[in-house]
Write a protein that holds these residues in place. Structure first.
Motif, short mmCIF file in Angstrom:
data_model
loop_
_atom_site.label_atom_id
_atom_site.label_comp_id
_atom_site.label_asym_id
_atom_site.label_seq_id
_atom_site.Cartn_x
_atom_site.Cartn_y
_atom_site.Cartn_z
N ARG A 123 0.97 -1.31 0.07
CA ARG A 123 -0.04 0.00 0.14
C ARG A 123 0.94 1.28 0.09
O ARG A 123 0.37 2.30 -0.69
CB ARG A 123 -1.16 0.00 1.38
N LEU A 124 1.94 1.16 0.94
CA LEU A 124 3.00 2.47 0.87
C LEU A 124 3.35 2.67 -0.63
O LEU A 124 3.53 3.77 -0.95
CB LEU A 124 4.01 2.35 1.56
N LEU A 125 3.68 1.55 -1.29
CA LEU A 125 4.09 1.62 -2.60
C LEU A 125 3.15 1.93 -3.77
O LEU A 125 3.44 1.86 -4.93
CB LEU A 125 5.16 0.47 -3.09
N ARG A 126 1.99 2.14 -3.20
CA ARG A 126 0.70 2.23 -3.98
C ARG A 126 0.55 0.98 -5.08
O ARG A 126 0.05 1.38 -6.30
CB ARG A 126 1.10 3.58 -4.93
N ILE A 127 1.08 0.03 -4.83
CA ILE A 127 0.76 -1.28 -5.54
C ILE A 127 -0.57 -1.78 -5.11
O ILE A 127 -1.38 -2.21 -6.08
CB ILE A 127 2.00 -2.24 -5.32
N GLU A 128 -1.00 -1.63 -4.03
CA GLU A 128 -2.41 -2.09 -3.41
C GLU A 128 -3.25 -0.65 -3.30
O GLU A 128 -2.60 0.14 -2.61
CB GLU A 128 -2.26 -3.12 -2.43
N ALA A 129 -4.45 -0.99 -3.08
CA ALA A 129 -5.26 0.31 -2.77
C ALA A 129 -5.10 0.41 -1.16
O ALA A 129 -5.14 -0.51 -0.57
CB ALA A 129 -6.71 0.01 -3.09
N PRO A 130 -5.57 1.63 -0.72
CA PRO A 130 -5.57 1.93 0.71
C PRO A 130 -6.52 1.53 1.46
O PRO A 130 -7.79 1.03 0.70
CB PRO A 130 -5.32 3.45 0.75
N CYS A 131 -6.42 1.32 2.65
CA CYS A 131 -7.49 0.54 3.59
C CYS A 131 -8.78 1.35 3.34
O CYS A 131 -9.98 0.84 3.25
CB CYS A 131 -7.08 0.64 4.80
N SER A 132 -8.48 2.90 3.33
CA SER A 132 -9.72 3.45 3.15
C SER A 132 -9.50 4.30 1.91
O SER A 132 -8.55 4.99 1.56
CB SER A 132 -9.81 4.67 4.32
N PRO A 133 -10.79 4.26 1.11
CA PRO A 133 -10.60 4.99 -0.36
C PRO A 133 -10.11 6.55 -0.20
O PRO A 133 -10.80 7.28 0.92
CB PRO A 133 -11.76 4.97 -0.89
N GLY A 134 -9.08 6.97 -0.96
CA GLY A 134 -8.71 8.52 -0.71
C GLY A 134 -7.81 8.62 0.46
O GLY A 134 -7.57 9.76 0.68
N CYS A 135 -7.35 7.86 1.18
CA CYS A 135 -6.69 7.93 2.38
C CYS A 135 -5.31 7.21 2.22
O CYS A 135 -5.30 6.25 3.29
CB CYS A 135 -7.49 7.84 3.57
N PRO A 136 -4.54 7.44 1.50
CA PRO A 136 -3.49 6.59 1.35
C PRO A 136 -2.50 6.83 2.54
O PRO A 136 -2.54 7.93 3.13
CB PRO A 136 -2.38 7.18 0.07
N GLU A 137 -1.68 5.69 2.83
CA GLU A 137 -0.95 5.60 4.07
C GLU A 137 0.51 6.32 3.75
O GLU A 137 0.99 6.39 2.83
CB GLU A 137 -0.84 4.33 4.61
N ARG A 138 0.97 6.88 4.90
CA ARG A 138 2.36 7.45 4.63
C ARG A 138 3.30 6.80 5.61
O ARG A 138 2.96 5.94 6.56
CB ARG A 138 2.36 8.83 5.09
N PHE A 139 4.95 6.73 5.05
CA PHE A 139 5.75 6.11 5.90
C PHE A 139 5.78 6.52 7.16
O PHE A 139 5.82 5.60 8.19
CB PHE A 139 6.99 6.41 5.26
N SER A 140 5.53 7.80 7.67
CA SER A 140 5.61 8.23 8.97
C SER A 140 4.52 7.66 9.77
O SER A 140 4.71 7.34 11.13
CB SER A 140 5.60 9.80 8.85
#
Length: 205
Positions: A123-140
């Motif tokens: 998900r961090l690498l944007r290979i999979e979709a985020p857990c919540s649509p429109g809310c991508p996770e960040r490394f921090s």
């Protein structure tokens, strides 16, 4: 508290894989600190042909708003649903009391944590979709926040098991008075066999 828990399997002549309400309705709550929980929820909902309600559907600013939101979501499901997540911290037994079946997924940490780690990286690498649509996770968030799913799994594995052991003592099949909760432990075979039993149950209805 001892961490020994008896699994309840579904074999011919014993308990059915699901109880339901006796009228073809199934209201199932999935518990556990496992990354397999949401996957199992989707699989189970597809087998039964009922709505799948994810844990993130139960988020709201206040307990009152959360209760109203979850209640509306369950009501819209039409009497049958598979809910993924533990709402007890904020809602007490509001969801639990509506269930016909409770399923505790309890695989070893060594089995599910690597899978959660891999999916988080994807998900961090944007290979999979985020857990919540429109809310991508960040490394921090993933590496340094205590709200990280990785941190949560590592720090809550034991307390989660203890909490569900207490629930088993209250409503577990074979040991409680309102017996509708079962545990699926081990390295995956018990879960697979149980889902196959649910498929057979669904075919017969």
């Amino acid at each position: 508290m001892s961490t020994t828990t008896t699994s309840v399997s579904s074999t011919p002549g014993s308990t059915p894989p699901l109880f339901g309400d006796g009228h073809g309705k199934y209201r199932i709550l999935l518990l556990g600190n496992s990354g397999k929980r949401s996957t199992t929820g989707r699989e189970l909902a597809a087998i039964l042909g009922v709505p799948s309600i994810g844990a993130r559907a139960g988020r709201a600013p206040s307990p009152e708003e959360l209760k109203a939101k979850v209640g509306a979501t369950l009501g819209e499901a039409g009497g049958s649903w598979v809910a993924d997540g533990d709402y007890r911290t904020k809602l007490g037994n509001f969801v639990l009391d509506k269930t016909t079946d409770v399923v505790w997924l309890d695989p070893p940490l060594a089995l599910y944590f690597p899978r959660i780690l891999l999916r988080t990286i994807l998900r961090l690498l944007r290979i999979e979709a985020p857990c919540s649509p429109g809310c991508p996770e960040r490394f921090s968030e993933v590496l340094f926040s205590k709200d990280s799913i990785l941190w949560w799994c590592l720090t809550h594995h034991r307390s989660n098991r203890e909490r569900n052991q207490e629930r088993m003592a209250e409503i577990g099949i074979g040991c409680g008075t309102r017996r509708r909760m079962r545990r699926l432990g081990g390295w995956g075979e018990e879960r697979r066999v149980w889902l196959e039993s649910v498929k057979e149950l669904a075919k017969g209805e």
